[in-house]
Design a protein around this motif. Structure first.
Motif, PDB file in Angstrom:
ATOM      1  N   GLY A 118      47.611  34.252  26.721  1.00  0.00           N
ATOM      2  CA  GLY A 118      47.717  35.610  27.254  1.00  0.00           C
ATOM      3  C   GLY A 118      46.543  36.509  26.890  1.00  0.00           C
ATOM      4  N   VAL A 119      45.377  35.919  26.662  1.00  0.00           N
ATOM      5  CA  VAL A 119      44.184  36.695  26.294  1.00  0.00           C
ATOM      6  C   VAL A 119      43.555  37.276  27.568  1.00  0.00           C
ATOM      7  N   ARG A 120      43.014  38.484  27.471  1.00  0.00           N
ATOM      8  CA  ARG A 120      42.364  39.114  28.629  1.00  0.00           C
ATOM      9  C   ARG A 120      41.042  38.404  28.910  1.00  0.00           C
ATOM     10  N   THR A 121      40.895  37.927  30.158  1.00  0.00           N
ATOM     11  CA  THR A 121      39.639  37.339  30.625  1.00  0.00           C
ATOM     12  C   THR A 121      39.279  38.052  31.932  1.00  0.00           C
ATOM     13  N   ALA A 122      38.106  37.751  32.479  1.00  0.00           N
ATOM     14  CA  ALA A 122      37.791  38.256  33.819  1.00  0.00           C
ATOM     15  C   ALA A 122      38.802  37.627  34.789  1.00  0.00           C
ATOM     16  N   LYS A 123      39.159  38.353  35.845  1.00  0.00           N
ATOM     17  CA  LYS A 123      40.012  37.760  36.898  1.00  0.00           C
ATOM     18  C   LYS A 123      39.263  36.563  37.457  1.00  0.00           C
ATOM     19  N   TYR A 124      39.945  35.477  37.733  1.00  0.00           N
ATOM     20  CA  TYR A 124      39.237  34.281  38.179  1.00  0.00           C
ATOM     21  C   TYR A 124      40.071  33.479  39.168  1.00  0.00           C
ATOM     22  N   TYR A 126      39.658  29.371  41.456  1.00  0.00           N
ATOM     23  CA  TYR A 126      38.847  28.167  41.647  1.00  0.00           C
ATOM     24  C   TYR A 126      38.698  27.877  43.123  1.00  0.00           C
ATOM     25  N   ALA A 127      37.656  27.108  43.461  1.00  0.00           N
ATOM     26  CA  ALA A 127      37.495  26.655  44.846  1.00  0.00           C
ATOM     27  C   ALA A 127      36.866  25.277  44.830  1.00  0.00           C
ATOM     28  N   THR A 128      37.299  24.448  45.764  1.00  0.00           N
ATOM     29  CA  THR A 128      36.688  23.112  45.879  1.00  0.00           C
ATOM     30  C   THR A 128      36.016  22.917  47.236  1.00  0.00           C
ATOM     31  N   THR A 129      36.088  23.949  48.090  1.00  0.00           N
ATOM     32  CA  THR A 129      35.343  23.921  49.363  1.00  0.00           C
ATOM     33  C   THR A 129      34.771  25.318  49.603  1.00  0.00           C
ATOM     34  N   LEU A 130      33.804  25.391  50.504  1.00  0.00           N
ATOM     35  CA  LEU A 130      33.225  26.687  50.845  1.00  0.00           C
ATOM     36  C   LEU A 130      34.301  27.618  51.421  1.00  0.00           C
ATOM     37  N   ALA A 131      35.180  27.060  52.259  1.00  0.00           N
ATOM     38  CA  ALA A 131      36.229  27.892  52.870  1.00  0.00           C
ATOM     39  C   ALA A 131      37.123  28.502  51.787  1.00  0.00           C
ATOM     40  N   GLU A 132      37.487  27.690  50.799  1.00  0.00           N
ATOM     41  CA  GLU A 132      38.325  28.210  49.702  1.00  0.00           C
ATOM     42  C   GLU A 132      37.592  29.290  48.919  1.00  0.00           C
ATOM     43  N   LEU A 133      36.292  29.085  48.734  1.00  0.00           N
ATOM     44  CA  LEU A 133      35.510  30.068  47.978  1.00  0.00           C
ATOM     45  C   LEU A 133      35.455  31.398  48.736  1.00  0.00           C
ATOM     46  N   GLN A 134      35.350  31.304  50.071  1.00  0.00           N
ATOM     47  CA  GLN A 134      35.301  32.532  50.875  1.00  0.00           C
ATOM     48  C   GLN A 134      36.611  33.333  50.742  1.00  0.00           C
ATOM     49  N   VAL A 135      37.716  32.619  50.744  1.00  0.00           N
ATOM     50  CA  VAL A 135      39.010  33.295  50.589  1.00  0.00           C
ATOM     51  C   VAL A 135      39.113  33.908  49.187  1.00  0.00           C
ATOM     52  N   ALA A 136      38.756  33.099  48.174  1.00  0.00           N
ATOM     53  CA  ALA A 136      38.842  33.577  46.783  1.00  0.00           C
ATOM     54  C   ALA A 136      37.942  34.793  46.576  1.00  0.00           C
ATOM     55  N   ALA A 137      36.743  34.770  47.187  1.00  0.00           N
ATOM     56  CA  ALA A 137      35.798  35.881  47.025  1.00  0.00           C
ATOM     57  C   ALA A 137      36.388  37.168  47.605  1.00  0.00           C
ATOM     58  N   SER A 138      37.046  37.053  48.748  1.00  0.00           N
ATOM     59  CA  SER A 138      37.598  38.278  49.340  1.00  0.00           C
ATOM     60  C   SER A 138      38.766  38.794  48.494  1.00  0.00           C
ATOM     61  N   GLU A 139      39.467  37.899  47.811  1.00  0.00           N
ATOM     62  CA  GLU A 139      40.565  38.353  46.941  1.00  0.00           C
ATOM     63  C   GLU A 139      40.030  38.989  45.651  1.00  0.00           C
ATOM     64  N   VAL A 184      34.291  24.933  41.652  1.00  0.00           N
ATOM     65  CA  VAL A 184      33.609  26.103  41.105  1.00  0.00           C
ATOM     66  C   VAL A 184      34.643  27.124  40.659  1.00  0.00           C
ATOM     67  N   ILE A 185      34.224  27.973  39.714  1.00  0.00           N
ATOM     68  CA  ILE A 185      35.076  29.086  39.297  1.00  0.00           C
ATOM     69  C   ILE A 185      34.414  30.357  39.810  1.00  0.00           C
ATOM     70  N   ILE A 186      35.227  31.264  40.319  1.00  0.00           N
ATOM     71  CA  ILE A 186      34.705  32.560  40.746  1.00  0.00           C
ATOM     72  C   ILE A 186      35.385  33.613  39.886  1.00  0.00           C
ATOM     73  N   GLU A 187      34.573  34.504  39.339  1.00  0.00           N
ATOM     74  CA  GLU A 187      35.105  35.509  38.402  1.00  0.00           C
ATOM     75  C   GLU A 187      34.760  36.911  38.884  1.00  0.00           C
ATOM     76  N   GLU A 188      35.643  37.836  38.569  1.00  0.00           N
ATOM     77  CA  GLU A 188      35.324  39.250  38.768  1.00  0.00           C
ATOM     78  C   GLU A 188      34.064  39.560  37.937  1.00  0.00           C
ATOM     79  N   PHE A 189      33.171  40.371  38.441  1.00  0.00           N
ATOM     80  CA  PHE A 189      31.976  40.758  37.688  1.00  0.00           C
ATOM     81  C   PHE A 189      32.372  41.827  36.674  1.00  0.00           C
TER      82      PHE A 189
END
Ligand SMILES: Nc1ncnc2c1ncn2[C@@H]1O[C@H](COP(=O)(O)OP(=O)(O)OP(=O)(O)O)[C@@H](O)[C@H]1O
Ligand SMILES: NCC(=O)N[C@@H]1O[C@H](COP(=O)([O-])[O-])[C@@H](O)[C@H]1O
Ligand SMILES: [Mg+2]
Length: 387
Positions: A118-124, A126-139, A184-189
């Motif tokens: 339960g430690v605070r991390t950046a929101k994150y 995962y994606a294994t395809t470009l399409a998944e990354l696009q969805v994750a990025a918009s979220e 890949v992992i996508i994280e909030e900046f």
């Protein structure tokens, strides 16, 4: 406890070299292992082996041959399943085989910290395809940070400012990924005020202790300069120490950990951790009575650490190569060393590539600002030339 012990170092870069020196100062026997010959730690170790540390067979061969008392990982890219097996066979893996397994990839340690503890991390996500990354990025929103799940030192990592950049970031992450995983992992900046490494020393039979926090500045996901102490409020430091204790307790064993945090205007955010000495911790080569390598050794061997004393505000600045070469000479060493309380480590890597870290400048001064300026100045006097 009887010395000497036989220590097998998996990874023999600059961090391993200083660790080997610390181990040998107490009379231990070090076998340095890496993927290429004449690696920095090999230059000072008792014996060396050149193998693929991602190969279970290669690891088996060198461990059977040398029968070490301790296996001490120095890099992430190791066949960690094999370390679990060695541990079951009674060899001590530092800090534990589980810790090396959890930190080899970004996802497991992130889930341990965020989901289990339960430690605070950046929101994150995962994606294994470009399409998944696009969805994750918009979220997650923009800007965000995309990194291969398997990589270190900023390889394959980029900051994505808008939806049009997602595809470039995906390709860059896949190219920079270690191994053949397309995850890949996508994280909030995180717009942090400062980022720190909290060197955390977990001991077999004594409480966890800490070095004064180290501030650092990164470029291309790789460290450029570090300084100690980092100026952070006492309550923030306490919060970071509590998180570091919690996460390292979950990983177990003994040794030094470099626990990385982002400190924002009102939060302490856990980023990641190294279950071994940390590159930004090279500042302790000049700042402390016991440097991070000596602390690691003492923790590993169960030797006492009666005190950690910081001598003065201190800093480190990296010396990077700018091109590919296998003929490495340094100019400007005398000029760099002409200033009081400045020192250098030139690692002796046999070849260079653009941005490869070839050395580090160290400095002590009255304030961290002055120490940073001195370390930077010393590093900039060093020129890497072919002959
Ligand atoms: N979510 C984020 N928000 C803002 N900056 C970030 C974020 N993630 C990473 N960074 C920046 O990139 C740097 C490298 O990231 P990270 O530590 O995750 O990568 P790494 O490749 O494991 O680096 P190393 O192995 O050298 O520690 C961080 O120290 C920080 O400066
Ligand atoms: N952030 C991790 C880190 O700093 N690791 C250090 O860099 C070496 C690899 O350097 P190389 O890529 O120049 O061979 C590793 O062996 C270790 O000492
Ligand atoms: Mg990092």
């Amino acid at each position: 406890m009887k010395l000497p012990k036989k220590l097998m170092l998996l990874g023999s870069g600059e961090l391993g070299k200083e660790f080997t020196i610390a181990a040998q100062r107490l009379g231990n026997h070090v076998v340095a292992v890496d993927r290429y010959p004449h690696a920095p730690a090999m230059q000072v170790a008792d014996e060396c082996e050149v193998i693929s540390m991602l190969s279970a067979e290669d690891l088996e061969r060198v461990v059977s041959k040398h029968q070490p008392d301790y296996i001490i990982p120095e890099i992430e890219a190791i066949r960690t399943e094999k370390l679990l097996e060695f541990e079951q066979r009674g060899i001590t893996v530092i800090p534990t085989a589980k810790a090396t397994d959890y930190t080899m990839n970004r996802d497991r340690i992130r889930e341990l910290a965020h989901q289990e503890l339960g430690v605070r991390t950046a929101k994150y996500a995962y994606a294994t395809t470009l399409a998944e990354l696009q969805v994750a990025a918009s979220e997650i929103g923009f800007p965000n940070v995309v990194k291969p799940v398997m990589s270190s030192s900023g390889k394959g990592q980029s900051v994505v400012a808008s939806a049009t950049e997602v595809e470039t970031a995906w390709n860059y992450a896949i190219d920079g990924s270690r191994g053949d995983t397309h995850k890949v992992i996508i994280e909030e900046f995180i717009n942090f005020e400062i980022e720190i490494t909290l060197l955390t020393i977990k001991q077999w039979n004594a409480p966890t202790i800490f070095c004064p926090p180290i501030g650092h500045r990164q470029e291309r996901g790789d460290y450029q300069e570090s300084w100690q102490p980092a100026q952070i409020k006492p309550d923030r430091l306490l919060a970071a120490q509590e998180i570091a204790t919690q996460v390292t307790d979950a990983l177990g064993g003994a040794g030094i950990f470099g626990v990385e945090f982002f400190i924002t205007a009102d939060e302490v955010i856990f980023s990641e951790l190294s279950p071994r000495p940390h590159d930004t911790g090279m500042v302790t080569l000049i700042s402390q009575n016991l440097n991070e390598f000596e602390l690691h050794l003492r923790a590993v061997l169960g030797l006492p650490i009666p005190n950690i004393v910081q001598y003065a505000p201190s800093a480190s600045a990296v010396i990077l190569a700018s091109k590919n070469s296998d003929s490495i000479y340094f100019n400007g060493v005398a000029e760099a060393l002409s200033v009081p309380d400045v020192d250098l480590r030139l690692f002796g890597k046999p070849d260079s590539r653009p941005y490869r870290r070839m050395g580090v400048a160290l400095a002590k001064a009255e304030t961290t600002e002055l120490a940073r300026a001195k370390a930077f100045e010393a590093a900039s006097k060093i020129e890497i030339v072919d002959r």
